[in-house]
Design a protein around this motif. Structure first.
Motif, PDB file in Angstrom:
ATOM      1  N   LEU A  41      24.914  31.059-116.539  1.00 40.32           N
ATOM      2  CA  LEU A  41      25.141  30.591-115.312  1.00 40.32           C
ATOM      3  C   LEU A  41      25.435  29.114-115.321  1.00 40.32           C
ATOM      4  O   LEU A  41      24.879  28.350-115.949  1.00 40.32           O
ATOM      5  CB  LEU A  41      23.912  30.952-114.434  1.00 40.32           C
ATOM      6  CG  LEU A  41      23.484  32.290-114.265  1.00 40.32           C
ATOM      7  CD1 LEU A  41      22.402  32.265-113.279  1.00 40.32           C
ATOM      8  CD2 LEU A  41      24.453  33.243-113.525  1.00 40.32           C
ATOM      9  N   ASN A  42      26.674  28.785-114.582  1.00 39.34           N
ATOM     10  CA  ASN A  42      27.195  27.439-114.606  1.00 39.34           C
ATOM     11  C   ASN A  42      27.242  27.130-113.153  1.00 39.34           C
ATOM     12  O   ASN A  42      27.807  27.747-112.116  1.00 39.34           O
ATOM     13  CB  ASN A  42      28.589  27.559-115.013  1.00 39.34           C
ATOM     14  CG  ASN A  42      29.180  25.997-115.443  1.00 39.34           C
ATOM     15  OD1 ASN A  42      29.732  25.726-114.206  1.00 39.34           O
ATOM     16  ND2 ASN A  42      29.143  25.227-116.246  1.00 39.34           N
ATOM     17  N   GLY A  43      26.701  25.783-112.674  1.00 35.77           N
ATOM     18  CA  GLY A  43      26.632  25.207-111.497  1.00 35.77           C
ATOM     19  C   GLY A  43      28.150  24.965-110.932  1.00 35.77           C
ATOM     20  O   GLY A  43      28.307  25.340-109.615  1.00 35.77           O
ATOM     21  N   GLY A  44      29.076  24.842-111.817  1.00 29.94           N
ATOM     22  CA  GLY A  44      30.475  24.695-111.250  1.00 29.94           C
ATOM     23  C   GLY A  44      30.999  25.753-110.798  1.00 29.94           C
ATOM     24  O   GLY A  44      31.662  25.983-109.753  1.00 29.94           O
ATOM     25  N   CYS A  51      28.388  29.846-104.028  1.00 32.61           N
ATOM     26  CA  CYS A  51      27.929  28.680-103.048  1.00 32.61           C
ATOM     27  C   CYS A  51      29.321  27.839-102.494  1.00 32.61           C
ATOM     28  O   CYS A  51      29.166  26.713-102.194  1.00 32.61           O
ATOM     29  CB  CYS A  51      27.310  27.601-103.851  1.00 32.61           C
ATOM     30  SG  CYS A  51      25.663  28.072-104.715  1.00 32.61           S
ATOM     31  N   ARG A  52      30.445  28.659-102.412  1.00 38.21           N
ATOM     32  CA  ARG A  52      31.719  28.018-101.824  1.00 38.21           C
ATOM     33  C   ARG A  52      31.494  27.489-100.284  1.00 38.21           C
ATOM     34  O   ARG A  52      32.166  26.773 -99.748  1.00 38.21           O
ATOM     35  CB  ARG A  52      32.842  28.941-101.926  1.00 38.21           C
ATOM     36  CG  ARG A  52      32.840  30.264-101.112  1.00 38.21           C
ATOM     37  CD  ARG A  52      34.121  30.759-101.296  1.00 38.21           C
ATOM     38  NE  ARG A  52      34.120  32.147-100.736  1.00 38.21           N
ATOM     39  CZ  ARG A  52      33.949  33.455-101.318  1.00 38.21           C
ATOM     40  NH1 ARG A  52      33.599  33.397-102.646  1.00 38.21           N
ATOM     41  NH2 ARG A  52      33.868  34.443-100.605  1.00 38.21           N
ATOM     42  N   ASP A  53      30.487  27.860 -99.682  1.00 36.84           N
ATOM     43  CA  ASP A  53      30.268  27.583 -98.141  1.00 36.84           C
ATOM     44  C   ASP A  53      29.194  26.256 -98.024  1.00 36.84           C
ATOM     45  O   ASP A  53      29.248  25.657 -97.163  1.00 36.84           O
ATOM     46  CB  ASP A  53      29.439  28.840 -97.496  1.00 36.84           C
ATOM     47  CG  ASP A  53      28.052  29.083 -98.282  1.00 36.84           C
ATOM     48  OD1 ASP A  53      28.100  29.154 -99.369  1.00 36.84           O
ATOM     49  OD2 ASP A  53      27.179  29.081 -97.393  1.00 36.84           O
ATOM     50  N   LEU A  54      29.133  25.884 -99.326  1.00 30.81           N
ATOM     51  CA  LEU A  54      28.123  24.721 -99.359  1.00 30.81           C
ATOM     52  C   LEU A  54      29.050  23.399 -99.588  1.00 30.81           C
ATOM     53  O   LEU A  54      30.034  23.316-100.424  1.00 30.81           O
ATOM     54  CB  LEU A  54      27.207  24.618-100.247  1.00 30.81           C
ATOM     55  CG  LEU A  54      26.282  26.040-100.204  1.00 30.81           C
ATOM     56  CD1 LEU A  54      25.165  25.813-101.154  1.00 30.81           C
ATOM     57  CD2 LEU A  54      25.309  25.878 -98.917  1.00 30.81           C
ATOM     58  N   GLY A  55      28.658  22.171 -99.069  1.00 31.37           N
ATOM     59  CA  GLY A  55      29.353  21.027 -99.488  1.00 31.37           C
ATOM     60  C   GLY A  55      28.507  19.953-100.397  1.00 31.37           C
ATOM     61  O   GLY A  55      27.750  20.583-101.065  1.00 31.37           O
ATOM     62  N   SER A  56      28.699  18.713-100.216  1.00 36.69           N
ATOM     63  CA  SER A  56      28.322  17.841-101.102  1.00 36.69           C
ATOM     64  C   SER A  56      26.904  17.233-100.462  1.00 36.69           C
ATOM     65  O   SER A  56      26.330  16.247-101.079  1.00 36.69           O
ATOM     66  CB  SER A  56      29.157  16.924-101.561  1.00 36.69           C
ATOM     67  OG  SER A  56      29.702  16.133-100.292  1.00 36.69           O
ATOM     68  N   SER A  57      26.359  17.365 -99.359  1.00 39.98           N
ATOM     69  CA  SER A  57      25.312  16.934 -98.825  1.00 39.98           C
ATOM     70  C   SER A  57      24.039  17.151 -99.564  1.00 39.98           C
ATOM     71  O   SER A  57      23.901  18.006-100.435  1.00 39.98           O
ATOM     72  CB  SER A  57      24.903  17.438 -97.260  1.00 39.98           C
ATOM     73  OG  SER A  57      24.770  18.926 -97.176  1.00 39.98           O
ATOM     74  N   GLU A  58      22.854  16.333 -99.408  1.00 38.98           N
ATOM     75  CA  GLU A  58      21.604  16.348 -99.899  1.00 38.98           C
ATOM     76  C   GLU A  58      21.131  17.774 -99.731  1.00 38.98           C
ATOM     77  O   GLU A  58      20.509  18.314-100.667  1.00 38.98           O
ATOM     78  CB  GLU A  58      20.845  15.364 -99.352  1.00 38.98           C
ATOM     79  CG  GLU A  58      19.574  15.512-100.501  1.00 38.98           C
ATOM     80  CD  GLU A  58      18.771  14.082-100.056  1.00 38.98           C
ATOM     81  OE1 GLU A  58      17.501  14.170 -99.995  1.00 38.98           O
ATOM     82  OE2 GLU A  58      19.199  13.105 -99.707  1.00 38.98           O
TER      83      GLU A  58
END
Length: 258
Positions: A41-44, A51-58
């Motif tokens: 499993l790769n985070g990228g 997780c394409r609905d997620l952004g870069s926020s904390e």
């Protein structure tokens, strides 16, 4: 599972460009060669899919780690060993992983030094930011620490599996007349010289050092590696070395020459 090794989750984390993915793939190859089903499993890749609905926020970064941990848990429940490569930059991210996965997870910190990134200005800059702690919190809770750019990095990672050749023999016994699986036959196809070359690569020697040790040219070293890759169905030198290490092959004795 056919392997004597119980399902386990290996969570590789570290700063950007630390070489996590390369090491994770080597571990997956090692486990599969032992007859242990292994998922990578790769985070990228997760960012582009689940997780394409997620952004870069904390908050989104924390949610990404949470989803990754539960996904790893589901694969492990199916009997697979799971190798995860995620940035996991903050202490709270790692705490969440441990809370979800418990003692099934082995947290491996893949450290990236400025020296290791010296060949690429971009890597050096990102590693510097991470080492300063502005985007990556250096862990104190890792189960293991590996210097990604060390020549012995892959060997050290494989040692974490703690699988011996006897485990392979036990897992591969399926009764009289059963056909052997994995790369047992491939092992016999390797010539003595090819085995010597791969054994020295496992010990961390570079092509030039291998050539000097064996009294051959670097071109010949590359030829032996290419042949070994074909025989082991490996797509790269790293994969060939991992497969060879998984065989439990006896390494050449160290005569002190480097």
């Amino acid at each position: 599972m056919t392997s004597a090794t119980p399902p386990r989750i290996y969570w590789l984390f570290g700063p950007p460009e630390a070489g996590r993915s390369q090491l994770a793939k080597a571990l997956q190859t090692h486990l599969r060669a032992r007859g242990c089903p292994a998922t990578y499993l790769n985070g990228g890749e997760l960012s582009a899919g689940l997780c394409r609905d997620l952004g870069s926020s904390e908050a989104d970064q924390l949610e990404k780690v949470r989803r990754g941990a539960y996904l790893a848990e589901s694969h492990a429940a199916g009997g697979n060993a799971v190798i995860c490569s995620f940035l996991t930059p903050q202490h709270k991210h790692r705490e969440m992983v441990r809370k979800i996965l418990g003692d099934r997870v082995c947290m491996i910190y893949v450290r990236c030094t400025l020296k290791g990134c010296k060949t690429c200005p971009g890597k050096r800059q990102r590693a510097s930011r991470s080492d300063e702690g502005t985007s990556f919190e250096v862990p104190a809770e890792a189960d293991a620490v590996i210097s990604a750019h060390s020549r012995a990095a892959i060997t050290a990672l494989l040692a974490l599996c703690k699988i011996t050749s006897s485990d392979t023999a036990a897992s591969g016994s399926k009764g009289p007349g059963a056909k052997s699986s994995g790369h047992a036959a491939d092992k016999k196809e390797l010539s003595a010289r090819e085995s010597e070359v791969l054994g020295l690569l496992i010990k961390g020697l570079r092509h030039k050092e291998v050539a000097e040790r064996l009294g051959i040219s670097t071109t010949t070293v590359r030829t032996h590696i290419e042949r070994a890759c074909r025989k082991l169905s490996a797509s790269s030198r790293t994969e060939a070395v991992a497969r060879f290490a998984a065989m439990g092959q006896k390494l050449p004795k160290d005569d002190g020459k480097r």
